[in-house]
Design an enzyme around this catalytic site. Structure first.
Site, mmCIF file in Angstrom:
data_model
loop_
_atom_site.group_PDB
_atom_site.id
_atom_site.type_symbol
_atom_site.label_atom_id
_atom_site.label_comp_id
_atom_site.label_asym_id
_atom_site.label_seq_id
_atom_site.Cartn_x
_atom_site.Cartn_y
_atom_site.Cartn_z
ATOM 1 C CE1 TYR A 123 -62.759 -4.617 57.937
ATOM 2 C CE2 TYR A 123 -61.631 -3.111 56.446
ATOM 3 C CZ TYR A 123 -62.685 -3.392 57.288
ATOM 4 O OH TYR A 123 -63.665 -2.472 57.494
ATOM 5 C CG MET A 128 -63.488 2.841 51.222
ATOM 6 S SD MET A 128 -65.274 2.842 51.384
ATOM 7 C CE MET A 128 -65.700 1.217 50.805
ATOM 8 C CE LYS A 187 -53.469 10.519 27.786
ATOM 9 N NZ LYS A 187 -53.102 9.683 26.633
ATOM 10 N NE ARG A 208 -54.926 3.065 21.939
ATOM 11 C CZ ARG A 208 -54.343 3.766 22.901
ATOM 12 N NH1 ARG A 208 -54.087 3.207 24.064
ATOM 13 N NH2 ARG A 208 -54.028 5.024 22.727
HETATM 14 C C1 LIG Z 1 -51.717 10.013 26.468
HETATM 15 C C2 LIG Z 1 -51.205 10.289 25.124
HETATM 16 C C3 LIG Z 1 -49.989 10.965 24.956
HETATM 17 C C4 LIG Z 1 -49.073 11.322 26.101
HETATM 18 O O1 LIG Z 1 -48.428 10.153 26.571
HETATM 19 P P1 LIG Z 1 -47.268 10.230 27.657
HETATM 20 O O2 LIG Z 1 -46.674 8.879 27.639
HETATM 21 O O3 LIG Z 1 -47.929 10.566 28.947
HETATM 22 O O4 LIG Z 1 -46.346 11.298 27.226
HETATM 23 C C5 LIG Z 1 -49.596 11.296 23.668
HETATM 24 N N1 LIG Z 1 -50.374 10.969 22.608
HETATM 25 C C6 LIG Z 1 -51.530 10.277 22.737
HETATM 26 C C7 LIG Z 1 -52.318 9.934 21.536
HETATM 27 C C8 LIG Z 1 -51.982 9.922 23.988
HETATM 28 O O5 LIG Z 1 -53.130 9.242 24.111
#
Ligand SMILES: *Cc1c(COP(=O)(O)O)cnc(C)c1O
Length: 386
Positions: free
Chosen positions: A276, A324, A50, A148
């Protein structure tokens, strides 16, 4: 043309990390078997890609994982899944996120496996599947205490029968997600683990034909093999990073190097102010190097006065504002720094393997987690693959 601030992503490291995780769970399962404990068979690995594979580049990383034998990948939403399919990625793709406000057509057109995370989402997907005359294979998430997404574990007997009765849904998988797997002191982990075991039993009692149970993120993978079930879901470990404050003997290699070059070197007189806001005041004559990398590349402004980069094999503190497109490092103590010299923000410089900065160290400097460091790498930073 490639900007001189670029990331090198070592796909070989990701392949090796995937193999090392597989070898680790295989060895642990074998130890369990010898000791008469469970699990005695190693879980499969869902490769979590992801958020653009945690900033590493979703498509190249997904390809590397599939070549390494991954049969399952996971992404946050339908759009990320479609990107992988459009690039020719085969195999199963699990969507973690809630789909209640998404256009769910992609699930059907791109062969994605959704997670049912609420009764309303389950209803919406059942309706969409029925309209297409198909039976949709999906996973169901149980909320065991993260609070969640997911069906509450203490309400399954009420919420599940309707879902299981739908002829349009096939609940193949059952999952949960831990809130505190990285915190050895927090009892919530053990509470969630046992609640999930009970939920798995309840769901089966209710008549679901669940074939794939999974719960373990990276921290849980390392912490307790009783969370592994049929599949583990590591993300961070695949990229060669260990969730802080945990440690492991699993041989992992960070996959991302972020480097740039010195574009100017300049002498500063005592009392002069740099950058800055003029916040860094030279207490003595100093030499600074200007580097064309800033917060638009993902380098946090809080690195000012806290972080460092590697120049000529030494640590050069980041002084003055991170702007930046540029920042400045103090190279007063490093001999012979000149325009064109390599500057490493993440990774190792040359053969100086003792001189390494990884995302975990950078995260500690600014009070965040390594996940955020790699995920926020700027869109304009070109990723080069090796
Ligand atoms: C992101 C995620 C993972 C992986 O988490 P890590 O800590 O990077 O291993 C696993 N399960 C779900 C539902 C996630 O959202």
């Amino acid at each position: 043309m490639i900007r001189c601030t670029s990331a090198r992503v070592d796909l070989g490291a990701i392949r090796k990390n995937f193999a090392a995780i597989g070898a680790y769970v295989a060895a642990e399962a074998e130890r369990n078997r010898a000791a008469g404990a469970l699990p005695a068979t190693p879980p499969g690995v869902i490769g979590v890609v992801k958020a653009n594979a945690y900033g590493h580049g979703a498509v190249p990383v997904a390809r590397a994982l599939v070549e390494s034998g991954a049969t399952w990948l996971a992404v946050a939403d339908i759009e990320e899944g479609i990107e992988l399919r459009d690039s020719g990625i085969r195999g199963r793709i699990l969507i973690f996120g809630a789909l209640s406000v998404s256009d769910v057509a992609g699930v059907f057109t791109h062969d994605l496996t959704p997670t049912l995370s609420s009764p309303a989402a389950a209803r919406a997907l059942a309706t969409a599947a029925a309209a297409r005359g198909v039976r949709l294979t999906c996973h169901l998430k149980v909320d065991t205490g993260l609070h969640r997404l997911g069906f509450r574990d203490d309400n399954l007997r009420r919420s599940l029968p309707e879902v299981l009765a739908s002829p349009s849904l096939d609940i193949e998988g059952l999952s949960t997600h831990f809130a505190t797997a990285d915190d050895a002191e927090d009892p919530l982990f053990e509470t969630q683990r046992t609640r999930f075991d009970e939920a798995v039993a309840t769901v089966r009692t209710l008549g679901a034909d669940v074939r794939m149970v999974h719960a373990a993120n990276s921290a849980a993978c390392l912490r307790d093999s009783r969370t592994w079930h049929h599949y583990i879901r590591p993300g961070l470990l695949l990229y060669g990073l260990v969730p802080p404050p945990m440690a492991t003997t699993v041989p992992l290699t960070p996959a991302m190097t972020l480097a740039s070059r010195v574009v100017a070197v300049k002498g500063i007189r005592r009392g002069e102010r740099i950058g800055y806001g003029g916040r860094h005041v030279a207490a003595a004559p100093m030499t600074i190097a200007v580097v064309p990398a800033g917060y638009a590349d993902g380098l946090d402004r809080r690195l000012e006065g806290r972080g460092a980069a590697l120049v000529r094999g030494a640590r050069a503190p980041i002084v003055g504002a991170v702007s930046m497109d540029m920042l400045t490092v103090d190279v007063t103590h490093i001999d012979g720094v000149s325009t064109g010299d390599e500057v490493v923000f993440l990774g190792t410089q040359g053969d100086a393997s003792w001189q390494t900065i990884d995302a975990r160290e950078m995260a500690a400097w600014i009070g965040t987690i390594p996940y955020e460091i790699v995920c926020r790498l700027g869109a304009r930073v070109e990723r080069r693959y090796a």
